[in-house]
Enzyme design. Sequence first.
Site, mmCIF file in Angstrom:
data_model
loop_
_atom_site.group_PDB
_atom_site.id
_atom_site.type_symbol
_atom_site.label_atom_id
_atom_site.label_comp_id
_atom_site.label_asym_id
_atom_site.label_seq_id
_atom_site.Cartn_x
_atom_site.Cartn_y
_atom_site.Cartn_z
ATOM 1 N N VAL A 98 0.912 -1.374 0.043
ATOM 2 C CA VAL A 98 0.047 0.075 -0.137
ATOM 3 C C VAL A 98 0.946 1.412 0.110
ATOM 4 O O VAL A 98 0.626 2.255 -0.781
ATOM 5 C CB VAL A 98 -1.118 -0.007 1.227
ATOM 6 C CG1 VAL A 98 -1.855 1.160 0.943
ATOM 7 C CG2 VAL A 98 -1.726 -1.233 1.248
ATOM 8 N N ARG B 273 5.038 -2.718 8.278
ATOM 9 C CA ARG B 273 5.342 -1.921 9.750
ATOM 10 C C ARG B 273 5.257 -3.125 10.781
ATOM 11 O O ARG B 273 4.732 -4.088 10.662
ATOM 12 C CB ARG B 273 4.256 -1.088 9.935
ATOM 13 C CG ARG B 273 4.514 -0.069 8.865
ATOM 14 C CD ARG B 273 3.516 1.057 9.030
ATOM 15 N NE ARG B 273 3.352 1.947 10.246
ATOM 16 C CZ ARG B 273 4.133 3.045 10.638
ATOM 17 N NH1 ARG B 273 4.966 3.608 9.622
ATOM 18 N NH2 ARG B 273 4.275 3.368 11.742
ATOM 19 N N HIS C 147 -28.757 9.256 -9.083
ATOM 20 C CA HIS C 147 -28.029 9.128 -10.325
ATOM 21 C C HIS C 147 -27.677 10.629 -10.787
ATOM 22 O O HIS C 147 -28.581 11.380 -10.700
ATOM 23 C CB HIS C 147 -29.262 8.503 -11.297
ATOM 24 C CG HIS C 147 -28.869 8.689 -12.744
ATOM 25 N ND1 HIS C 147 -27.901 7.662 -13.370
ATOM 26 C CD2 HIS C 147 -29.118 9.537 -13.822
ATOM 27 C CE1 HIS C 147 -27.792 7.946 -14.579
ATOM 28 N NE2 HIS C 147 -28.433 9.003 -14.841
#
Length: 460
Positions: free
Chosen positions: A184, A276, A449
């Site tokens: 990430v 980590r 929408h």
Amino acid sequence: MKYFLAIIGGGPAGYTAAEKASKAGKDVVLFEQSSLGGTCLNVGCIPTKSLLYGAKQYYNATHAQKYGVTAENVAFDFAAMQKRKTIVVRKLVAGIKQRLNNEHCTVVSGVAYPRPLPKGKGEGFIISCNEAEYEAENLMICTGSTNFVPPIPGIKDNPAVWDSTDALAATELPKSIIIVGGGVIGMEFATLYHELGVPVTVIEAMPTILPNLDPDVVQILLDKYRKAGINILTGTKVEEAYPQPLPEGKGVRIRATSPDGELILEAERVLVSVGRRANLMGLEALNELEMERGAIKVDEFCKTNLPNVYACGDVTGKIMLAHVASRQAEVAVGRMLKQIPLQRIAYNAIPSVVYTNPEIASVGITEKQAAEMSIPVEVTKLPMTFSGRFMAENEGETGLCKVITDAKNHSILGVHLIGNPCSEFIAAASFAVRMGYTTAEFQQVVFPHPTVSEILHEAI
Ligand code: NAD
């Protein structure tokens, strides 16, 4: 004074716990050695998103021709981006201070060292900090995590090798960068540097980047990034790094092995982002604390094996995300206060987002995990281009919505998305997974929408 709760660490777990317990009228003391907000706010989520937003503005301005817009002499000022990032962080830290500003909450700045009360003195803890001592009935450890430094020769103490904290603090852009670890952090920094014109190489040891995510979703990102010129080397292992004088100044040379043989790569900087690890500093006196894979073992209420000791956030090694940390803290404080009904964390419905461009967002299980758990599932895949709003705003882009449903009862088990701005509507899918909605129940929800979120309605 004896506090009801002593909290060590002021990140999302710590400050959420402090706020919740103190607002319930309990006296709380929170210790923070650095700045309130923890990794997320100071050197993680918020600063990266601030810089990524700046990079995206520049990238969009220089790639607007496909929308009929031409901008000339577009430039960016990295120092100004950094300055803005610092201001954003400062304001948010001030906001947390404000949230903790109540008569029941004391914030102490310094490193805290907790120890149990001596035998025969009852239950509780003494916490030493800055040569003062504090007594508390309950203890919550929210000490977070630190960047892992892999044992690769030449990485440690090499000034040209950064971790994510160094990269966020840099006032100048690197001229070129090698990112070790395509997880990430690695892919978000690859996005930042690439969008600002820095040549980027990503070295990932596994056969794919973002190995924990749905492979169909990841493939779309991989194809786009490789086509755009990011050099992504998968199945590649870094063997050694050493300083290497480059023509433009100092840099690093990396020796790596790939399925095709040995590689020598050079760049001005190397960013190491290979995970980590739980931060256990200061906890030496709690030597009976049970650990699991280098992190503090906790139960479903974030209780440890020691009476009245809780742990929340990255230090528990569960899922290292700020929103998991804050939810763990809510649950733990609820347990401590004996709130009825007792709440548990739904680890099966934790959304996660990767802030690449396009963004990736997911919740629940992947197809692979379903197979590992022997759950028969149905899989629906729908290109994002089925959404009118996506077509209007994402010229030339592809995207995917992949839904995993239980083949027997049709409940929604997982949703995996790639395409902007999917981070903003993954919460709707999280809600469905968390509540165990079936496809028939979900279909009753009306989506506005035109929004890209309608893709969920189309796919489910
Ligand atoms: P990660 O676990 O996501 O990725 C580390 C990657 O490095 C993995 O793909 C792994 O295979 C690879 N790797 C490990 N050793 C290697 C080596 N020697 N050479 C090459 N590749 C190697 O860890 P991270 O990216 O460092 O992130 C740390 C934590 O922070 C994660 O839990 C992540 O979820 C969290 N985080 C989350 C966000 C977000 O939510 N957007 C952003 C940043 C970080």
